[in-house]
Write an enzyme that holds these catalytic residues in place. Structure first.
Site, PDB file in Angstrom:
ATOM      1  N   HIS A  98      -3.323 -25.760-116.673  1.00  0.00           N
ATOM      2  CA  HIS A  98      -4.181 -26.705-117.403  1.00  0.00           C
ATOM      3  C   HIS A  98      -5.043 -27.526-116.429  1.00  0.00           C
ATOM      4  CE1 HIS A  98      -4.504 -28.990-121.497  1.00  0.00           C
ATOM      5  NE2 HIS A  98      -5.643 -29.059-120.827  1.00  0.00           N
ATOM      6  N   GLU A 132       3.186 -26.454-123.941  1.00  0.00           N
ATOM      7  CA  GLU A 132       3.124 -26.869-122.541  1.00  0.00           C
ATOM      8  C   GLU A 132       4.224 -27.851-122.206  1.00  0.00           C
ATOM      9  OE1 GLU A 132      -0.941 -27.844-121.228  1.00  0.00           O
ATOM     10  OE2 GLU A 132      -1.548 -26.086-122.336  1.00  0.00           O
TER      11      GLU A 132
HETATM   12  C1  GLV Z   1      -8.490 -31.197-121.111  1.00  0.00           C
HETATM   13  O1  GLV Z   1      -7.809 -30.319-121.564  1.00  0.00           O
HETATM   14  C2  GLV Z   1      -9.274 -32.078-121.906  1.00  0.00           C
HETATM   15  O2  GLV Z   1      -9.218 -31.993-123.139  1.00  0.00           O
HETATM   16  O3  GLV Z   1      -9.980 -32.916-121.330  1.00  0.00           O
END
Ligand code: GLV
Ligand code: GLV
Length: 328
Positions: A285, A267
């Site tokens: 995400h 990412e």
């Molecule tokens: C998001 O990806 C988290 O781990 O809170």
């Protein structure tokens, strides 16, 4: 007496930290993407660091902070960005935000399921492109979800909530997990299978395991080949759990029908090949990105940080060994 310093790596969190500001000197990085150098200098002298999942908090960062560092509060449920062993060795508490983003993430799993099966994104693109010329009996035919098999890999909080919602949609639910939960199986009429069995029988394979050495590339070419050609893969967990190159191949060569992805291997790089495929639905995400979750996550980070600094055991401690060391 000088107030102890808490370093916060992102401007967004500033508005939620009032409770800490009374007692501590809360230093908030004024931007969004803190670079490594600014992180290393920012943490200097801090007793607490409030970090995001996008920042690598390793031994170097801990040592740059100094021996007074007591706690790292990660604003996420996942904590693969933190070298927990290094923290434990140094007596530093690491905390995360479980429980409060469960529904948000599971809701995205169900959203992906419906959007993929009902071809919503394809339909949206079709209409916007001016291609809709009138009702046709076979236009963008999808499939219903009732009686289809939801396969959940990882029966934690998120996996359980996904299972419950999938059952409410009339889906059959199968799961794979390190431990069986027979009570849950009975209560929600879900069944346990090995990972290979699950991959062979599921119409939706949804990943809700944390990223660690055991789960890296859990889904690779072999596993994708076990899936049905009509099945879809959903990843709202962490990108590296799936071998992305193998996934692209699977989608291109139609070993599987589609994918709903919220996370990516490197990412925020999303390979162009993935973006060009019509059988993928991609989000940035944002599985936990609901107002409710974000506020609750901040509350947990704040409470855990205050407790850790004040030598009370934080409720969301991910390295309880550190506490045993303190007591011993
Ligand atoms: C998001 O990806 C988290 O781990 O809170
Ligand atoms: C995360 O909260 C999980 O337990 O799935």
């Amino acid at each position: 007496m000088e107030k102890a310093k808490i370093f916060v790596t992102h401007i967004y969190l500033g508005k939620y930290l009032e409770k800490l500001k009374d007692k501590y000197e809360v230093v908030i990085w004024p931007g969004k993407d803190i670079g490594r150098e600014d992180l290393l200098s920012g943490v200097k002298g801090a007793v607490g660091i409030i970090s995001l999942l996008t920042e690598k908090i390793d031994a170097e960062v801990m040592d740059a902070a100094g021996p007074q560092l007591k706690a790292i509060g990660n604003y996420a449920v996942g904590f693969d960005n933190i070298d927990v062993a290094a923290a434990t060795k140094r007596g530093i508490c690491v905390t995360n935000t479980p429980g409060v983003l469960t529904e948000s993430v599971a809701e995205l799993v169900i959203t992906f399921t419906l959007v993929l099966f009902r071809r919503v994104v394809e339909g949206d693109r079709f209409v916007r492109a001016g291609k809709y010329k009138g009702w046709e009996p076979d236009l963008l035919l999808g499939t219903g979800v009732k009686d289809k098999v939801m396969g959940i890999v990882g029966l934690g909080r998120i996996g359980r909530w996904t299972a419950r919602m999938a059952r409410a949609l009339g889906m059959r639910v199968v799961y794979h997990n390190r431990h069986r939960d027979e009570e849950f199986e009975e209560e929600y009429d879900v069944t346990y299978h090995t990972l290979d069995q699950l991959l062979e029988m599921a119409d939706v394979v949804s990943l809700s395991v944390p990223l660690n050495l055991e789960t890296k590339h859990l889904i690779s070419e072999r596993e994708l080949k076990l899936m049905k050609p009509t099945a879809v893969l959903i990843n709202t967990a962490r990108g590296p759990i799936v071998d992305e190159k193998a996934l692209i191949k699977a989608l291109k060569e139609k070993w599987i029908a589609g994918a709903g992805l919220d996370v990516y291997e490197d990412e925020a790089q999303v390979p162009e090949e993935l973006r060009n495929l019509s059988n993928t639905v991609l989000t940035p995400h944002t599985a936990s990105a609901t107002i409710e979750a974000r506020i609750a996550m901040a509350r947990i980070v704040v409470d855990n940080m205050a407790d850790a600094i004040e030598d009370k055991q934080p409720s969301c401690l991910v390295n309880p060994d550190v506490w045993k060391q303190k007591i011993d």
